[in-house]
Design a protein around this motif. Sequence first.
Motif, PDB file in Angstrom:
ATOM      1  N   ALA A 191      76.754 -77.101 -81.080  1.00 59.21           N
ATOM      2  CA  ALA A 191      76.470 -77.480 -82.472  1.00 59.21           C
ATOM      3  C   ALA A 191      77.017 -78.876 -82.757  1.00 59.21           C
ATOM      4  O   ALA A 191      76.382 -79.664 -83.470  1.00 59.21           O
ATOM      5  N   HIS A 192      78.170 -79.198 -82.194  1.00 58.85           N
ATOM      6  CA  HIS A 192      78.727 -80.544 -82.384  1.00 58.85           C
ATOM      7  C   HIS A 192      77.899 -81.596 -81.638  1.00 58.85           C
ATOM      8  O   HIS A 192      77.804 -82.738 -82.088  1.00 58.85           O
ATOM      9  N   THR A 252      74.786 -82.753 -90.543  1.00 54.40           N
ATOM     10  CA  THR A 252      75.421 -81.446 -90.669  1.00 54.40           C
ATOM     11  C   THR A 252      74.388 -80.360 -90.952  1.00 54.40           C
ATOM     12  O   THR A 252      74.610 -79.192 -90.627  1.00 54.40           O
ATOM     13  N   GLY A 253      73.235 -80.725 -91.511  1.00 52.77           N
ATOM     14  CA  GLY A 253      72.167 -79.743 -91.751  1.00 52.77           C
ATOM     15  C   GLY A 253      71.655 -79.112 -90.464  1.00 52.77           C
ATOM     16  O   GLY A 253      71.728 -77.884 -90.301  1.00 52.77           O
ATOM     17  N   PRO A 254      71.142 -79.911 -89.513  1.00 50.77           N
ATOM     18  CA  PRO A 254      70.678 -79.326 -88.247  1.00 50.77           C
ATOM     19  C   PRO A 254      71.806 -78.635 -87.478  1.00 50.77           C
ATOM     20  O   PRO A 254      71.587 -77.615 -86.827  1.00 50.77           O
ATOM     21  N   MET A 255      73.010 -79.181 -87.577  1.00 48.46           N
ATOM     22  CA  MET A 255      74.158 -78.548 -86.908  1.00 48.46           C
ATOM     23  C   MET A 255      74.375 -77.144 -87.461  1.00 48.46           C
ATOM     24  O   MET A 255      74.573 -76.192 -86.702  1.00 48.46           O
ATOM     25  N   THR A 256      74.352 -77.032 -88.782  1.00 52.60           N
ATOM     26  CA  THR A 256      74.580 -75.745 -89.424  1.00 52.60           C
ATOM     27  C   THR A 256      73.488 -74.751 -89.055  1.00 52.60           C
ATOM     28  O   THR A 256      73.769 -73.579 -88.769  1.00 52.60           O
ATOM     29  N   ALA A 257      72.250 -75.214 -89.030  1.00 48.24           N
ATOM     30  CA  ALA A 257      71.136 -74.341 -88.634  1.00 48.24           C
ATOM     31  C   ALA A 257      71.327 -73.850 -87.199  1.00 48.24           C
ATOM     32  O   ALA A 257      71.136 -72.656 -86.918  1.00 48.24           O
ATOM     33  N   ALA A 258      71.715 -74.738 -86.302  1.00 50.71           N
ATOM     34  CA  ALA A 258      71.956 -74.341 -84.909  1.00 50.71           C
ATOM     35  C   ALA A 258      73.085 -73.317 -84.825  1.00 50.71           C
ATOM     36  O   ALA A 258      72.978 -72.314 -84.110  1.00 50.71           O
ATOM     37  N   MET A 259      74.160 -73.560 -85.578  1.00 49.59           N
ATOM     38  CA  MET A 259      75.289 -72.627 -85.561  1.00 49.59           C
ATOM     39  C   MET A 259      74.850 -71.230 -86.005  1.00 49.59           C
ATOM     40  O   MET A 259      75.201 -70.231 -85.366  1.00 49.59           O
ATOM     41  N   GLY A 272      80.196 -85.916 -80.629  1.00 46.82           N
ATOM     42  CA  GLY A 272      80.251 -84.466 -80.832  1.00 46.82           C
ATOM     43  C   GLY A 272      81.383 -83.829 -80.040  1.00 46.82           C
ATOM     44  O   GLY A 272      82.130 -83.005 -80.566  1.00 46.82           O
ATOM     45  N   ALA A 273      81.517 -84.224 -78.775  1.00 50.52           N
ATOM     46  CA  ALA A 273      82.597 -83.679 -77.942  1.00 50.52           C
ATOM     47  C   ALA A 273      83.962 -84.091 -78.479  1.00 50.52           C
ATOM     48  O   ALA A 273      84.900 -83.286 -78.497  1.00 50.52           O
ATOM     49  N   LEU A 274      84.072 -85.322 -78.932  1.00 49.67           N
ATOM     50  CA  LEU A 274      85.346 -85.818 -79.461  1.00 49.67           C
ATOM     51  C   LEU A 274      85.746 -85.083 -80.738  1.00 49.67           C
ATOM     52  O   LEU A 274      86.891 -84.627 -80.874  1.00 49.67           O
ATOM     53  N   VAL A 275      84.814 -84.952 -81.680  1.00 46.35           N
ATOM     54  CA  VAL A 275      85.119 -84.272 -82.945  1.00 46.35           C
ATOM     55  C   VAL A 275      85.464 -82.804 -82.683  1.00 46.35           C
ATOM     56  O   VAL A 275      86.421 -82.277 -83.238  1.00 46.35           O
ATOM     57  N   TRP A 276      84.705 -82.148 -81.815  1.00 43.59           N
ATOM     58  CA  TRP A 276      84.989 -80.747 -81.484  1.00 43.59           C
ATOM     59  C   TRP A 276      86.373 -80.635 -80.855  1.00 43.59           C
ATOM     60  O   TRP A 276      87.176 -79.792 -81.275  1.00 43.59           O
ATOM     61  N   SER A 277      86.666 -81.460 -79.880  1.00 47.89           N
ATOM     62  CA  SER A 277      87.964 -81.394 -79.189  1.00 47.89           C
ATOM     63  C   SER A 277      89.122 -81.668 -80.138  1.00 47.89           C
ATOM     64  O   SER A 277      90.103 -80.909 -80.165  1.00 47.89           O
TER      65      SER A 277
END
Length: 181
Positions: A134-135, A17-24, A99-104
């Motif tokens: 990001a996901h 979630t750290g790199p995801m948050t930075a990307a977001m 990532g696609a599954l969680v986002w969807s």
Amino acid sequence: MNWSRIILGGICGVVATGPMTAAMVLWHRRLPARERYPLPPREITGAVASRAGVPMTASAMSAATLIAHFAYGGGAGAIYGAAPTRRLGSPTLAGLLLGALVWSLSYFGLLPALGILRPATEHPMRRNALMLGAHFVWGVCLAVLHRLLLDDADRASPALRQRVAGSRDTYPRNGKAVLNT
């Protein structure tokens, strides 16, 4: 149920979630001004706090947003840890699919169904691309880290099992075997 895989998945989910948050945050800054409204984690936290009647200062909202976002990442990671992901082969592929599954499921299903967030179809395409990307970052980081740590544990385990099996009644102390009493 393999609890060590689930716990490891949760830990990897939090870490990813750290790199995801930075990307977001970085990609959010590149959006046109009219699309730079709060990112979903803040919108979700704000909606939940409002429903619960919990007033929050800006700093409390920021802290609650981060805690909730990392907790959601950890929870989804724990679910991933329970899944038989080795069948997918590549952890990169598994991460992209995750990532696609969680986002969807989150942005088309769970969050709109709970009335917490509008569905992704009602957000600008660039914001959806940002969130999907990001996901992907989160999923790939989680899956690669999870596989790396599992593979490392698998490599260490046979030697450890052999060592333990060969000295059931003893344990090493200062390089010498001592009877385990």
